[in-house]
Design a protein around this motif. Sequence first.
Motif, mmCIF file in Angstrom:
data_model
loop_
_atom_site.group_PDB
_atom_site.id
_atom_site.type_symbol
_atom_site.label_atom_id
_atom_site.label_comp_id
_atom_site.label_asym_id
_atom_site.label_seq_id
_atom_site.Cartn_x
_atom_site.Cartn_y
_atom_site.Cartn_z
ATOM 1 N N LYS A 20 44.202 14.911 -18.105
ATOM 2 C CA LYS A 20 43.683 15.668 -16.968
ATOM 3 C C LYS A 20 44.589 16.855 -16.644
ATOM 4 C CE LYS A 20 42.270 15.055 -12.150
ATOM 5 N NZ LYS A 20 42.162 14.075 -11.018
ATOM 6 N N ARG A 21 45.901 16.618 -16.605
ATOM 7 C CA ARG A 21 46.856 17.705 -16.325
ATOM 8 C C ARG A 21 46.868 18.724 -17.458
ATOM 9 N NH1 ARG A 21 51.887 16.331 -16.403
ATOM 10 N NH2 ARG A 21 51.715 14.111 -16.916
ATOM 11 N N TYR A 22 46.651 18.245 -18.668
ATOM 12 C CA TYR A 22 46.617 19.144 -19.832
ATOM 13 C C TYR A 22 45.507 20.178 -19.683
ATOM 14 C CZ TYR A 22 45.694 20.460 -24.737
ATOM 15 O OH TYR A 22 45.469 21.139 -25.901
ATOM 16 N N PHE A 23 44.322 19.747 -19.287
ATOM 17 C CA PHE A 23 43.212 20.688 -19.116
ATOM 18 C C PHE A 23 43.424 21.593 -17.904
ATOM 19 C CE2 PHE A 23 40.999 17.786 -21.986
ATOM 20 C CZ PHE A 23 40.295 18.678 -22.769
ATOM 21 N N GLN A 24 44.160 21.118 -16.904
ATOM 22 C CA GLN A 24 44.430 21.941 -15.725
ATOM 23 C C GLN A 24 45.469 23.020 -16.015
ATOM 24 O OE1 GLN A 24 45.608 18.950 -12.895
ATOM 25 N NE2 GLN A 24 43.511 18.613 -12.158
ATOM 26 N N LYS A 25 46.542 22.645 -16.712
ATOM 27 C CA LYS A 25 47.675 23.548 -16.895
ATOM 28 C C LYS A 25 47.601 24.386 -18.163
ATOM 29 C CE LYS A 25 51.079 20.924 -14.226
ATOM 30 N NZ LYS A 25 52.448 20.376 -14.224
ATOM 31 N N CYS A 26 46.846 23.917 -19.147
ATOM 32 C CA CYS A 26 46.860 24.588 -20.448
ATOM 33 C C CYS A 26 45.493 25.157 -20.814
ATOM 34 C CB CYS A 26 47.329 23.625 -21.536
ATOM 35 S SG CYS A 26 48.931 22.866 -21.212
ATOM 36 N N ALA A 27 44.708 25.538 -19.817
ATOM 37 C CA ALA A 27 43.344 26.009 -20.076
ATOM 38 C C ALA A 27 43.330 27.221 -20.994
ATOM 39 C CB ALA A 27 42.645 26.324 -18.760
ATOM 40 N N ASP A 28 44.229 28.168 -20.762
ATOM 41 C CA ASP A 28 44.259 29.377 -21.600
ATOM 42 C C ASP A 28 44.618 29.051 -23.047
ATOM 43 O OD1 ASP A 28 43.578 30.924 -19.434
ATOM 44 O OD2 ASP A 28 45.628 31.516 -18.966
ATOM 45 N N ASP A 29 45.595 28.155 -23.219
ATOM 46 C CA ASP A 29 45.981 27.757 -24.584
ATOM 47 C C ASP A 29 44.838 27.031 -25.278
ATOM 48 O OD1 ASP A 29 48.506 28.818 -24.282
ATOM 49 O OD2 ASP A 29 49.378 26.953 -23.543
ATOM 50 N N ILE A 30 44.106 26.203 -24.537
ATOM 51 C CA ILE A 30 42.964 25.478 -25.111
ATOM 52 C C ILE A 30 41.891 26.461 -25.561
ATOM 53 C CG2 ILE A 30 41.058 23.912 -24.552
ATOM 54 C CD1 ILE A 30 43.029 22.411 -22.725
ATOM 55 N N ASP A 31 41.611 27.464 -24.724
ATOM 56 C CA ASP A 31 40.603 28.468 -25.097
ATOM 57 C C ASP A 31 41.022 29.221 -26.355
ATOM 58 O OD1 ASP A 31 39.077 27.759 -22.946
ATOM 59 O OD2 ASP A 31 39.757 29.385 -21.658
ATOM 60 N N ARG A 32 42.289 29.612 -26.402
ATOM 61 C CA ARG A 32 42.770 30.328 -27.603
ATOM 62 C C ARG A 32 42.664 29.463 -28.845
ATOM 63 N NH1 ARG A 32 46.492 32.694 -23.875
ATOM 64 N NH2 ARG A 32 47.954 30.972 -24.165
ATOM 65 N N SER A 33 43.011 28.186 -28.711
ATOM 66 C CA SER A 33 42.929 27.272 -29.853
ATOM 67 C C SER A 33 41.485 27.096 -30.315
ATOM 68 C CB SER A 33 43.529 25.912 -29.473
ATOM 69 O OG SER A 33 43.346 24.966 -30.509
ATOM 70 N N ASN A 34 40.568 26.938 -29.366
ATOM 71 C CA ASN A 34 39.164 26.749 -29.735
ATOM 72 C C ASN A 34 38.584 27.994 -30.400
ATOM 73 O OD1 ASN A 34 38.910 24.098 -28.928
ATOM 74 N ND2 ASN A 34 38.230 24.607 -26.863
ATOM 75 N N LEU A 35 38.934 29.168 -29.908
ATOM 76 C CA LEU A 35 38.446 30.395 -30.541
ATOM 77 C C LEU A 35 39.008 30.554 -31.950
ATOM 78 C CD1 LEU A 35 38.541 33.038 -27.650
ATOM 79 C CD2 LEU A 35 36.526 32.090 -28.784
ATOM 80 N N TYR A 36 40.285 30.210 -32.097
ATOM 81 C CA TYR A 36 40.897 30.285 -33.426
ATOM 82 C C TYR A 36 40.196 29.320 -34.392
ATOM 83 C CZ TYR A 36 44.333 29.602 -37.152
ATOM 84 O OH TYR A 36 44.941 29.493 -38.373
ATOM 85 N N MET A 37 39.964 28.080 -33.941
ATOM 86 C CA MET A 37 39.317 27.093 -34.810
ATOM 87 C C MET A 37 37.861 27.472 -35.075
ATOM 88 S SD MET A 37 41.712 25.177 -35.656
ATOM 89 C CE MET A 37 40.723 24.072 -36.651
ATOM 90 N N LEU A 38 37.220 28.142 -34.115
ATOM 91 C CA LEU A 38 35.848 28.592 -34.346
ATOM 92 C C LEU A 38 35.821 29.613 -35.480
ATOM 93 C CD1 LEU A 38 32.869 28.641 -33.485
ATOM 94 C CD2 LEU A 38 33.468 30.423 -31.839
ATOM 95 N N ARG A 39 36.775 30.543 -35.474
ATOM 96 C CA ARG A 39 36.824 31.541 -36.559
ATOM 97 C C ARG A 39 37.108 30.881 -37.895
ATOM 98 N NH1 ARG A 39 39.777 34.358 -32.528
ATOM 99 N NH2 ARG A 39 41.758 33.835 -33.555
ATOM 100 N N ARG A 40 38.084 29.966 -37.898
ATOM 101 C CA ARG A 40 38.433 29.312 -39.169
ATOM 102 C C ARG A 40 37.290 28.419 -39.661
ATOM 103 N NH1 ARG A 40 42.716 31.781 -41.312
ATOM 104 N NH2 ARG A 40 43.421 29.887 -42.384
ATOM 105 N N SER A 41 36.655 27.703 -38.742
ATOM 106 C CA SER A 41 35.555 26.816 -39.133
ATOM 107 C C SER A 41 34.403 27.615 -39.716
ATOM 108 C CB SER A 41 35.065 26.014 -37.919
ATOM 109 O OG SER A 41 36.088 25.204 -37.404
#
Length: 496
Positions: A20-41
């Motif tokens: 829960k805290r991870y999604f609260q505090k690291c939202a920007d990092d999560i978005d960057r990771s998902n966009l990166y994985m979307l490009r690679r996928s």
Amino acid sequence: MVEAFKNFLKTNNQELEEIKRYFQKCADDIDRSNLYMLRRSCMYTSIVFVCMLLFGVSLIPGFNVTMGHYLMIPLLLSFYVINSFVQKKDEVSTLTVAVLCLLFYFGVGLCFILMEVHSNLTNHTRWLPLLMMCFPVLFIDRMYKYVLEELFLTLVYGVISFHFKDPVMFSRDVYTVVAALILSVLTARIILGVRSRQGLAMNELKRISSMDKLTHVYNKTALLDEIDNALLKKDSNIPCAMCIIDVDNFKVVNDSLGHNRGDILLEHIGKLLLSNFRPTDIIGRFGGDEFVVFMPGMKDPNLVELRCRSAQMLLTDFTIGNNEPFSLSIGTIIDNGGHNRESLFEMADDALYVSKMAGKNKCTSWIIEKTQQLSKPLLVFAPVVGGGSASILPEEEEERFTVFSVKSEEEGIRYISQYAMYIRMVVAEVDTGSGKGTLLIRYLRDRERFADIPILAVTDSEENKAAVRKMGVEKVLAFTDPPDLFKETISEMGGK
């Protein structure tokens, strides 16, 4: 056994809190990771799809190119364009990232379903379970969303497969897909637990590295980054405030009390600012004994000034062997004009300098409106004395200049700070007896960025011209001088 189960539940609850805290505090990092994985996928799916299609058509007898194969081509091309567009944007919202990842996942999933139900109705499902297992490995999402997303794809498969496959084959495939769903959710839970620990650890490491070790507020680099991010995210019509806070006579404190006690003073000021301003405010140590507070969304100058004066008052109660109370000089601005960070710093720093020139332990507060785009050079006129002012500025000069006539020296300094790039000259009245007008002149000559602005000083008598000239002005006239002399002098200083 019961104790082991209790320990399991305790550990599981702790991990859920971490997630829960991870999604609260690291939202920007999560978005960057998902966009990166979307490009690679998208890239690797394209490569594998083309290779497998060529392999199947050329080497497998009876290989059937289905609707799923045809749909995969525009899907991958579309996401190539989308990824190229998104990669150029400075900021992408969390909702947009989530929608793009889900569209890609569901699009590929639907293509796989159509491939499998149309290619050979007697074959068991293979590609969809593999895709379901890969999804939590590639993309980061909340647990309940994983369940809903995988369940939705399972239901879509069940509906389509029910219409094309015989009941025995249908039941076996559904069993396989449901098993993949369960394993996918379990995999997602395990991976999220690991990711949350790593993400929170990295977030804490970033936080520690961004903190000033002495005062526990942001260091200069982190402060500027946070302000830039806040300005980037806010609408230009939304106001904000900036305060620059300087410790008065800090060198004397270090020299008389020692550097260790000077450090104690700075540490106390850091704690004072953190407790006195809002949790959403960005507080940092800009360097030495200078602190900066950036207040997003702040539009009330009285509230800003109240917080600043409260910090000044509370500091007077702090003692570390000093004979005189410590004090702060503060410059604050409320920006209603959508200025950039550099302009905000310059204007707040100019306000701070007014506080220092006014005797220190002061708070100078300005409201800054949107900067006008001027078509004519600017002449700032400060008739602060009021004697014979009508004859000072010829009417025809208003055709050559944009004239800002100010009511006080501080207002004049505020205009000069905001419009420094447009100013051609300053006309300032001076009363050497009362000191009116001298603050404005001393300010312009003390500040390096205003040193090139020519000043025409107008004093109350011929006898005072020499004293005013020593302040560093270019020209001095008296109220009693003839109007033609004023016109000639202003034309000479302001340019033809």
